[in-house]
Design a protein around this motif. Sequence first.
Motif, short mmCIF file in Angstrom:
data_model
loop_
_atom_site.label_atom_id
_atom_site.label_comp_id
_atom_site.label_asym_id
_atom_site.label_seq_id
_atom_site.Cartn_x
_atom_site.Cartn_y
_atom_site.Cartn_z
N ASP A 63 0.44 -54.61 -39.41
CA ASP A 63 -0.03 -54.88 -38.06
C ASP A 63 -1.43 -54.35 -37.81
O ASP A 63 -2.05 -54.65 -36.79
N GLY A 64 -1.95 -53.54 -38.74
CA GLY A 64 -3.26 -52.94 -38.53
C GLY A 64 -4.40 -53.71 -39.15
O GLY A 64 -5.50 -53.17 -39.29
N ARG A 65 -4.17 -54.97 -39.52
CA ARG A 65 -5.22 -55.73 -40.20
C ARG A 65 -6.49 -55.83 -39.36
O ARG A 65 -7.60 -55.67 -39.88
N ASP A 67 -7.74 -53.86 -37.09
CA ASP A 67 -8.47 -52.59 -37.11
C ASP A 67 -9.14 -52.38 -38.46
O ASP A 67 -10.28 -51.91 -38.55
N LEU A 68 -8.43 -52.71 -39.53
CA LEU A 68 -8.97 -52.54 -40.88
C LEU A 68 -10.20 -53.41 -41.08
O LEU A 68 -11.23 -52.95 -41.59
N ASP A 127 -13.93 -54.13 -30.93
CA ASP A 127 -12.86 -53.98 -31.92
C ASP A 127 -13.06 -52.75 -32.78
O ASP A 127 -12.10 -52.03 -33.09
N ALA A 131 -10.60 -49.53 -32.89
CA ALA A 131 -9.96 -49.11 -34.14
C ALA A 131 -10.14 -47.62 -34.37
O ALA A 131 -9.20 -46.90 -34.76
N ARG A 134 -7.96 -45.55 -31.90
CA ARG A 134 -6.54 -45.50 -32.25
C ARG A 134 -6.27 -44.48 -33.36
O ARG A 134 -5.20 -43.86 -33.41
N LEU A 135 -7.24 -44.28 -34.25
CA LEU A 135 -7.11 -43.24 -35.27
C LEU A 135 -7.20 -41.84 -34.66
O LEU A 135 -6.49 -40.92 -35.06
#
Length: 316
Positions: A63-65, A67-68, A127, A131, A134-135
């Motif tokens: 689900d973190g694509r 953000d990655l 974005d 990201a 969230r980290l």
Amino acid sequence: MAAFRDPLAGFVPDALVLVALDNALSRGWPDAAVSDLTRDILHASGIADGTVPAPAFAALLGDGRADLVARVRFLRMALGDLALGFDALTGDLPTFMDRAQTFGLFRYDKAMSDTAAARAEVRPWVDYVSALTRLEAAHLVPRLPGNAGPDWLEIGGNSGAFAAAICAARADVRITVSDLPAVCGLGQEMQKGQDRIRFQPRDARKSGWAAELGARDLLLFKSVLHDWPDHHARAFLTEAVACLEPGGRIVICERGPFAAGLADASFLSRLANAVFAPFYRDPSVYEGWLRAAGFAPTRQTVQLDMPFHVIEAVRA
């Protein structure tokens, strides 16, 4: 609390792997094919198992694509900027900022209206910031004051990612996020259904916050003051004071000076933060400004990708 860990750092040890990973993700891998060279680099690094993601990296994609993808794209930009522009970064900062892809990404002038075109322009940096937030949020939210009133205002709160993390941890808090119009428009998309988060578009450089934003129990600045020169940052704090309820608080969450975390920084941390190195202030600077405004600041420091300072200020 567990120590901060960047899940991407273990997979991307050097520049070649970073470039290959960005190449793959931008082409739609693993759903789309990549070149033999890209595949071989990803395989050798443990990211890929043949043509598909290795199990550990597949779990990271999940689900973190989004953000990655945002982080890898920014990191590749930073790599290019540092490789080609380090002399300007260390000797002619305005030229570096004018030429750097990373600074070209943060085009605040593109966010002054909330249109579909404006949202598309600002989405890449919204974005990326989301990201990062969230980290960081799991390590910063527990350090926010537990005894503040319920009505909070976050200035420069981007997509509301930090506000969402706060609301998930604090059932008593409601937060207004103030940012530029296109950013607030994206935030409303991303935080749809969050009934304790609202967005109020505004350019923070315009005075008169209190008249438009009202009085609040807590004003929050998370990773925003370093973006601005001293005169703007101090003006923001002056405006924040006027927005506080009696007994209200100002909280500043900011990275400290780049050099303070350099020895322990990962390859990715160095890339991400070096382009902003001239702008990270020592926390004593913010504390001095707050004391001059009649506050008694306290500080907590947590080691994330760099030392991160949480400064809480209550009017003396």
